[in-house]
Design an enzyme around this catalytic site. Sequence first.
Site, PDB file in Angstrom:
ATOM      1  N   LYS A 154     -15.807  -1.311   2.493  1.00  0.00           N
ATOM      2  CA  LYS A 154     -15.079  -1.799   1.325  1.00  0.00           C
ATOM      3  C   LYS A 154     -16.096  -2.331   0.321  1.00  0.00           C
ATOM      4  O   LYS A 154     -16.803  -3.297   0.599  1.00  0.00           O
ATOM      5  CB  LYS A 154     -14.104  -2.914   1.709  1.00  0.00           C
ATOM      6  CG  LYS A 154     -12.969  -2.477   2.625  1.00  0.00           C
ATOM      7  CD  LYS A 154     -12.135  -3.687   3.057  1.00  0.00           C
ATOM      8  CE  LYS A 154     -10.946  -3.275   3.905  1.00  0.00           C
ATOM      9  NZ  LYS A 154     -10.216  -4.461   4.431  1.00  0.00           N
ATOM     10  N   GLU A 184       0.805  -1.219   0.000  1.00  0.00           N
ATOM     11  CA  GLU A 184       0.000   0.000   0.000  1.00  0.00           C
ATOM     12  C   GLU A 184       0.839   1.270   0.000  1.00  0.00           C
ATOM     13  O   GLU A 184       0.337   2.355   0.306  1.00  0.00           O
ATOM     14  CB  GLU A 184      -0.964  -0.033   1.188  1.00  0.00           C
ATOM     15  CG  GLU A 184      -1.908  -1.226   1.088  1.00  0.00           C
ATOM     16  CD  GLU A 184      -2.883  -1.331   2.240  1.00  0.00           C
ATOM     17  OE1 GLU A 184      -2.824  -0.479   3.150  1.00  0.00           O
ATOM     18  OE2 GLU A 184      -3.703  -2.256   2.227  1.00  0.00           O
TER      19      GLU A 184
END
EC number: 4.2.1.11
Length: 428
Positions: free
Chosen positions: A338, A205
């Site tokens: 999400k 990330e």
Amino acid sequence: MLKSVIENVHALEIFDSRGNPTVEVHVTLSNGVVGKAEVPSGASTGENEAVELRDGGSRLGGKGVSKAVNNVNTEINDALKGMDPFDQPKIDQTMIDLDGTPNKGRLGANAILGVSMATAVAAANANRQPLYRYLGGIDLEMPQTFHNVINGGEHADNGIDIQEFMITPIAKTSFRDGFEKIVNVYHTLKKVLEDMGYETGLGDEGGFAPNMKNSEEALKALHESIIKAGYKPGEDIGIACDCAASYFYNKEDGKYHLEGKVLTDDELAAYYDKLLDEFPELMSMEDPYDENDVEGMVKFTATHKDRIQIVLDDFICTNPALLKKAIKEGAGNASLIKLNQIGTVTETLETIRMSRKNGYNTMISHRSGETGDTFIADLAVAINGGQLKTGAPARSERVEKYNRLLEIEEELGKGERLAFFPDDVDHD
């Protein structure tokens, strides 16, 4: 003038930021307008997430998505042709019914979500509206952003068990000003880590993945970096953690195996208290207990909900039914959102509405396997006063989202966003 309807739905196999296959979908309307979406994929996944359909076999390590792509191009395309693209709930319910499973496992959540997102984009384009306006209406705010700058757990090959260490701008300011502060701390952190003798390779990330001994060392590095960058910890910049406790929970003995220690629920809470006492700028914890450790999560919430934000990820998997259960049990005070955990835009918005109605904060999230798609940036603005985590200010698939937010702020012409944990947000 005739109303536009869905003319064609087409998918193809593309690749995400980890080099794994994923699904891209194009929805074409009868007036020629097109909406495109690319589906993300997670490395650490909850047991109750909607199911990605992978091909199996030897091709691409079994991770190919040609079956999901084919389902879009055949069954889903046939079912949605001629439908109203502005009726998102009906579009999504049609695909859910067509799939016929409780977890979208037959057609694939990756297939269904790609179509759901692309339909929303097509409808916004047909309305000549930006996506955030189409999804959110008039009352809009820039989100509070959380940036994963030290990676551990499933996101990095190092000795840190806690998965993410994030920084967030907490002073009332413009998004641009807050983001510039984050960038400054990020670059300062690299120098601090180098001075400590650590390598500064990047995790999935965009955060650094130093081979540190424990989480305290990571927090000390962040604390020092905030100060060296010229800011005050807890006033200008805060810290947040994604504990992802399911990945150091041992089902056999029912205890948490964390950094060489074996801890009970109460001992884990004491460990977290030590971190909170040492680092008062630590303001948010995600998944501090295993997704099935209801007793531990509820007890921790009861004792800590007024001290920190407790974000539920694997515990609810963006699922309205699981969130309803968590609310009833008294678990957490914030929901992680999400899109690919639940698999449709409609169900995602339902979870957000339920969270707000019950006083839970909402944090929109990326996945570790991302693309250049910026849907979640628009969604974070659309929900008005929400939060967003989408990685470090590095790696293009992460920075694309932040650049999109800079564009949106320019369009909105607003110079101030909500402060951390606003108490004036209307949760109804």
